[in-house]
Design an enzyme around this catalytic site. Structure first.
Site, PDB file in Angstrom:
ATOM      1  N   THR A  42       0.421  28.846 -11.395  1.00 47.37           N
ATOM      2  CA  THR A  42       0.050  30.228 -11.335  1.00 47.37           C
ATOM      3  C   THR A  42       0.765  31.051 -12.778  1.00 47.37           C
ATOM      4  OG1 THR A  42       0.212  30.383  -9.119  1.00 47.37           O
ATOM      5  CG2 THR A  42       0.301  32.362 -10.124  1.00 47.37           C
TER       6      THR A  42
ATOM      7  N   LYS B  20      -6.238  34.435  -8.257  1.00 46.00           N
ATOM      8  CA  LYS B  20      -5.003  34.138  -7.585  1.00 46.00           C
ATOM      9  C   LYS B  20      -3.826  35.158  -7.377  1.00 46.00           C
ATOM     10  CE  LYS B  20      -1.673  31.613  -6.539  1.00 46.00           C
ATOM     11  NZ  LYS B  20      -1.060  30.977  -5.220  1.00 46.00           N
TER      12      LYS B  20
ATOM     13  N   LYS C  26       7.215  36.564  -9.204  1.00 47.36           N
ATOM     14  CA  LYS C  26       6.668  36.315 -10.376  1.00 47.36           C
ATOM     15  C   LYS C  26       5.031  36.863 -10.218  1.00 47.36           C
ATOM     16  CE  LYS C  26       4.556  32.380 -11.271  1.00 47.36           C
ATOM     17  NZ  LYS C  26       4.272  30.963 -11.478  1.00 47.36           N
TER      18      LYS C  26
END
Ligand code: NAD
Length: 292
Positions: free
Chosen positions: A92, A167, A242
């Protein structure tokens, strides 16, 4: 069967690489931590990233964050990969880095997909991940059957970066839902209600969501989760932090109204600041319940 180089054998990469080996692919693995790489029975352990990148049909990466991914593609993979190797980054990372790396790869004659996943370590082990894929239709067609070895759902979301975009939207939704479930259990506890009754009702009612029925943050409730294992990750708070910072960057750049996403970001920021970066993200419930 494909020859696959797999770089990044961490919490997620381990199950993913095992499933590729299990389906008969010729898999060569590399991780900076050699012990982790050695844990994939049936795979060849490369002595370096360069060796893992050479002479493969496909190179898959599952690395912590954008700067690491960029460094590995620029310095290790692109200079060593054979022509026609397809690059698939499942980490990611931010949309912009994903786009730039795909463009750079394209400049060298390679196709590159961003293919981040959802489903956690359990999904990686079971081969039931959801893949969100950005990149060319031709690259997607080449990767699809391999991704289905590791996943139960593979969606081509658009051009380079589109997988990462979907995502971060998904994970912002997940963070908000995890906090909502944590607060539901914390409130029920304050009201002296039985948490099992809350689960029994909400898992079949309008409070139902993945954070409740699959990944309950309340120990002893629902299927076995990280909560039953001292909040060992799983999906570390640092990684959720994150993802939320990537979502906030994207929201700022696009002007989207993400007030609850921002509140979730602040909550995980506090968790990380409190020294709990390595705790599973569902451990956010401990602060709400006032327990350790
Ligand atoms: P992890 O930290 O367990 O694994 C990353 C691995 O990469 C480690 O084993 C590390 O040693 C290795 N590594 C780091 N730099 C390297 C390099 N230069 N060369 C080779 N190996 C290197 O992380 P994870 O939980 O497996 O997550 C990996 C990615 O997947 C992250 O981008 C994360 O956001 C994403 N993700 C994680 C989950 C989850 O539930 N853990 C779910 C969905 C997506």
């Amino acid at each position: 069967m494909a020859t696959i180089g797999f770089i990044g054998i961490g919490n997620m990469g381990t199950g993913m690489a095992r499933n590729l080996v299990g389906s008969g692919h010729d898999v060569t693995v590399f991780d900076l931590d050699t012990e982790k790489a050695k844990g994939i029975e049936g795979a060849t352990v490369a002595a370096s990233g360069e060796e893992a990148a050479k002479n493969r049909d496909i190179i898959i990466t599952m690395l912590p964050a954008g700067p690491v991914v960029a460094k590995v593609y620029r310095e290790t993979i692109r200079p060593n990969a054979a022509p026609d190797t397809l690059f698939v980054d499942c980490s990611t990372i931010d949309v912009e880095t994903a786009r730039v790396l795909a463009e750079e790869a394209h400049g060298d004659g390679f196709a590159m997909l961003d293919a981040p996943v959802s489903g956690g370590v359990a999904g990686a082990e079971a081969g039931t991940l959801a893949f969100m894929v950005g990149g060319s239709a031709a690259g997607f067609a080449k990767a699809e059957s391999i991704l289905y070895v590791m996943g139960a759902k593979v969606v081509h979301c658009g051009e380079a970066g589109a997988g990462q975009g979907i995502k971060i939207c998904n994970n912002m939704m997940l963070a908000i839902q995890m906090i909502s479930v944590a607060e539901g259990f914390a409130l029920a506890e304050k009201l002296n209600l039985d948490p099992q009754k809350l689960f029994d009702v909400s898992s079949a009612a309008s409070g139902q969501c993945w954070s409740l029925t699959t990944y309950s943050p309340m120990p002893g409730i629902g299927p076995k989760t990280s909560a039953d294992n001292g909040y060992k990750p799983g999906f570390a708070a640092a990684l959720m932090h994150k993802d939320l910072s990537l979502a906030m960057e994207a929201a700022d750049a696009s002007g989207a109204d993400v007030a609850f996403g921002r509140a979730a970001f602040d909550a995980y920021d506090r968790m990380v600041e409190a020294g709990e970066a390595g705790v599973d993200f569902s451990g956010i419930i401990r602060g709400k319940r006032g327990v350790q």
